[in-house]
Design a protein around this motif. Structure first.
Motif: not given
Length: 245
Positions: A34-63
């Motif tokens: 997760v930490e590497a996504l921010e510099p890779e995608l050139k977005v903020s931690k907030t954007v990454v966190r929100e995107a992962l939340r949405v993807i988690r709701e679709k069942g693709l990931i878990d934590s």
């Protein structure tokens, strides 16, 4: 399930990560840094966190604690989710399987929907179906108009059931027709004239005949499936042909 309605960076990151997972770039069990996504995608931690939340709701990931964020096994994915289905189509890894699964699901859903529509349709439903059929009939060889009118017709049948659970199955119909159209509109493809089949379904619904509406839709879907596999029309079913009614 409806697609994620977010816009801008949030939407872009959701799409990028979702497609990567479905495409197999991150196989099941893979830990996502997760930490590497921010510099890779050139977005903020907030954007990454929100995107992962949405993807988690679709069942693709878990934590999990100590394990971090990881890609789940395919049997956890919400395969009827609009975005997941769209990513499967974009990934083009299992086109044949997806098309087969969608066709089988349509064969189970749409004849029953046509039968319910015959029993529950209102004058307003019939007026809308007439308009959609006229647009379909007049589309001729205009691929875009034909596809749009065809989709409207099938979604209006779901609506005419007046069963909100059937209406929510629009995702299946939308993606099934889109996947089918991509194949049928390929240069060199050929298929039977779909207008008579749609007219038979419409008239059965208008007459309020549940069994004839179901049979008409079954026949229409059978011909559509036959187009996809051989380009040839199916054998004449004889007296069971719903277009005789």
């Amino acid at each position: 399930m409806a697609e994620y309605p977010g816009r801008g960076l949030h939407r872009e990151v959701v799409e990028q990560l979702g497609l990567r997972i479905v495409r197999g770039d991150y196989p099941p069990g893979t830990r996502i840094d997760v930490e590497a996504l921010e510099p890779e995608l050139k977005v903020s931690k907030t954007v990454v966190r929100e995107a992962l939340r949405v993807i988690r709701e679709k069942g693709l990931i878990d934590s999990w604690q100590k394990r971090g964020t990881f890609v789940t096994s395919r049997d956890s994915w919400k395969l009827l989710d609009t975005d997941v289905m769209m990513w499967r189509r974009e990934a083009r890894r299992d086109d044949d399987q997806l098309l087969s699964d969608l066709s089988q699901l349509r064969n189970a859903i749409e004849p029953a929907a046509a039968g319910l529509a015959a029993s529950h349709r209102t004058p307003d439903d019939l007026a809308k179906l007439d308009a959609a059929f006229d647009a379909f009939r007049q589309a001729g060889e205009n691929v875009d108009r034909l596809a749009a009118a065809d989709l409207d017709f099938h979604l209006l049948i779901l609506a005419a059931t007046h069963n909100e659970l059937f209406v929510r199955l629009d995702t299946v119909v939308i993606h099934a027709l889109s996947a089918r159209n991509r194949i049928q509109h390929h240069p060199g493809a050929s298929w039977h004239d779909p207008v008579p089949d749609h007219r038979a379904v419409l008239e059965a619904i208008r007459q309020g005949s549940t069994p004839i509406a179901e049979a008409a839709m079954q026949y229409a879907l059978r011909e559509s499936d036959q187009d996809l596999t051989s380009g040839e029309p199916p054998l004449n079913p004889g007296s069971s042909d719903p277009r005789r009614y």
